[in-house]
Design a protein around this motif. Structure first.
Motif, short mmCIF file in Angstrom:
data_model
loop_
_atom_site.label_atom_id
_atom_site.label_comp_id
_atom_site.label_asym_id
_atom_site.label_seq_id
_atom_site.Cartn_x
_atom_site.Cartn_y
_atom_site.Cartn_z
N ASP A 55 42.26 28.30 47.32
CA ASP A 55 41.20 27.73 46.49
C ASP A 55 41.26 28.26 45.06
OD1 ASP A 55 40.32 26.33 48.63
OD2 ASP A 55 38.49 27.48 48.95
N GLY A 56 42.06 29.30 44.86
CA GLY A 56 42.14 29.88 43.52
C GLY A 56 40.99 30.81 43.21
N TYR A 57 40.28 31.24 44.25
CA TYR A 57 39.15 32.14 44.05
C TYR A 57 39.59 33.58 43.93
CZ TYR A 57 35.30 28.87 44.63
OH TYR A 57 34.39 27.87 44.44
N VAL A 58 40.57 33.97 44.71
CA VAL A 58 41.05 35.35 44.69
C VAL A 58 42.57 35.39 44.65
CG1 VAL A 58 39.07 36.19 45.99
CG2 VAL A 58 41.15 35.54 47.19
N GLN A 59 43.05 36.58 44.44
CA GLN A 59 44.47 36.85 44.28
C GLN A 59 44.77 38.10 45.10
OE1 GLN A 59 47.78 36.01 43.34
NE2 GLN A 59 46.52 34.97 41.84
N THR A 60 45.66 38.00 46.08
CA THR A 60 45.96 39.21 46.84
C THR A 60 47.15 39.92 46.21
OG1 THR A 60 47.45 38.05 48.34
CG2 THR A 60 45.14 38.16 48.96
N ILE A 61 47.06 41.23 46.13
CA ILE A 61 48.13 42.05 45.55
C ILE A 61 48.49 43.13 46.56
CG2 ILE A 61 48.84 43.40 43.56
CD1 ILE A 61 46.34 42.19 42.13
N VAL A 66 42.49 42.81 46.83
CA VAL A 66 42.25 41.39 46.59
C VAL A 66 41.41 41.23 45.33
CG1 VAL A 66 41.29 39.26 47.53
CG2 VAL A 66 42.32 40.95 49.07
N ARG A 67 41.97 40.61 44.32
CA ARG A 67 41.28 40.50 43.04
C ARG A 67 40.51 39.20 42.93
NH1 ARG A 67 44.61 42.72 39.32
NH2 ARG A 67 43.16 44.41 38.97
N ASN A 68 39.29 39.32 42.46
CA ASN A 68 38.44 38.16 42.23
C ASN A 68 38.81 37.51 40.91
OD1 ASN A 68 36.40 36.36 41.76
ND2 ASN A 68 34.77 37.90 41.58
N ILE A 69 39.37 36.29 40.96
CA ILE A 69 39.75 35.61 39.71
C ILE A 69 38.97 34.31 39.54
CG2 ILE A 69 42.08 36.57 39.61
CD1 ILE A 69 43.08 33.90 40.78
#
Lengths: 245, 245
Positions: A55-61, A66-69
């Motif tokens: 959904d483009g809500y978060v980004q896992t690294i 997990v970054r909130n974008i």
DNA sequence: TCACTTAACTTGTTTGAACAACTTTAAGAT
DNA sequence: ATCTTAAAGTTGTTCAAACAAGTTAAGTGA
């Protein structure tokens, strides 16, 4: 009433992100801290997070978190990577939507229609021409083709409200996926008339052509949506995957 | 050299579907028959199939099986739900792509640029203006903004080849996701000049605005792509999810 | 024959575990 | 103090198992 556990977790996290409960640009709580909160297994939580990624809500690294974008969208927009009816879009944007049915006919697909829509020749179809307006302004001119055998009992009256509502709530059909192609085309006289456009202003519009399938794998709908260019806005979140070698 | 097992299974199944090894419109072999072939667990196989679903290649039907709904695309098309560079698109469509760099400047974002791009005010940026041509015909006018701190050492020479290749192969940056918005806008004089358009023919074009993030969660690119309308084609596969109550 | 039930087979969900890969922090040696 | 190493914490992948839910086909009874 979500049927599955991961879906309710997904919705809860999504809501918390949208409401700003998690600081924007920062990392979410780690999996190990979220698992006891939701009383679930790690796999189930990760499944919910995976949907937030698409959904483009978060980004896992990996190794970090997990970054909130999430970035809130202010403007009215349609179809964020999911299938949404005009009525749903209107209500999501808190606007007054209305639909006018211009034509409603039943016919049999000849070779020309079959080639253009993807239905087989000889298939019994509904053809519906509609104009969708928002706050009284005509925005979308729709040409719908529905497979009669899959969508029985369709009427002009239903078409003036919401066809998808009829499909899902009355026929209990499950819509699954939709292949869409977006292009830009020149305005026709029909567009000019019903969308109240002026060729001297814009002489093209955005066209979305879609093939939609139900849960039986049957393509039951072919639609061409012609959108007023000055109100057209289509959102998407794309994921980069390793290039093909 | 796929790093993970599910990815190699995904690619293999995808290839078999594209090559017509599985009959179109029919069900694929069941999970239990595929598992021994790939010597994997059920979860791993299902993960591969899940990606085929999001790609719009197959349709899973509970209790029945997995239906092949792949339809080959004949026309040249760009960006099917994934992030793809112009060079990759060109090679995928087996066409000769070329890129011309019109401008290459370094500057500091003021409040106006910051508001438009999403970068913070005072950020050091590259601004690159390029024209992408296919078979000698100019199709896309690109306005790129790159964050200097995240993309050091960028040159006009690199921009004339492939920026993404430089990012991934030289800087070893991992591009992850990209938020895109598609709109239709009126042609400017710059568009008219470099895309060799005639206002009397088409007076608008397709615009894709994108914010792209790397694996550190940093938005490092803002791009506005202006596409010739008669060659613009954008594909998508949308999944229907239960409506929000 | 027909209608119903049952069994077998399909995909869907959830759990638990183990290990790999990566990042950050802490401890230790120089 | 600085560098190196180790440990702890994070997400990523894979496996195995059990049950749920839906579909199909076979079987059973009348």
């Amino acid at each position: 009433m979500p049927k599955s556990k991961y879906e309710s977790i997904y919705k809860d996290l999504k809501l918390k992100i949208e409401s700003g409960e998690f600081p924007q640009g920062e990392l979410l709580p780690s999996e190990n801290s979220l698992i006891p909160q939701y009383e679930c297994s790690r796999n189930t939580l990760r499944r919910a997070i995976a949907r937030l990624v698409t959904d483009g809500y978060v980004q896992t690294i990996q190794g970090k978190g997990v970054r909130n974008i999430f970035i809130p969208v202010d403007q009215a927009s349609f179809a964020i990577g999911s299938i949404e009816s005009f009525k749903e879009s209107a209500s999501r944007n808190r606007r007054a939507g209305s639909t006018q049915v211009l034509r409603f006919v039943e016919f049999t697909a000849d070779s020309r229609v079959a080639a253009r829509t993807g239905f087989s020749e000889g298939a019994e179809l509904y053809y519906i021409q509609r104009v969708h307006s928002l706050d009284g302004k005509p925005l979308i001119l729709n040409h719908n083709y529905f497979l009669k055998s899959a969508v029985p009992g369709l009427t002009a009256e239903i078409a003036s409200r919401s066809i998808y509502e009829y499909l899902e709530n009355t026929l209990h059909m499950t819509i699954v996926n939709s292949k869409r192609v977006m292009t830009v085309e020149k305005i026709t006289q029909i567009d000019e008339k019903y969308l109240e456009l002026d060729v001297n202003d814009y002489n093209c519009l955005a066209v979305i052509t879609s093939h939609t399938y139900n849960s039986d794998g049957v393509m039951f709908e072919f639609t061409q949506s012609r959108h007023r260019p000055d109100y057209f806005r289509f959102q998407d979140n794309a994921l980069r995957r390793p290039a093909i070698p």
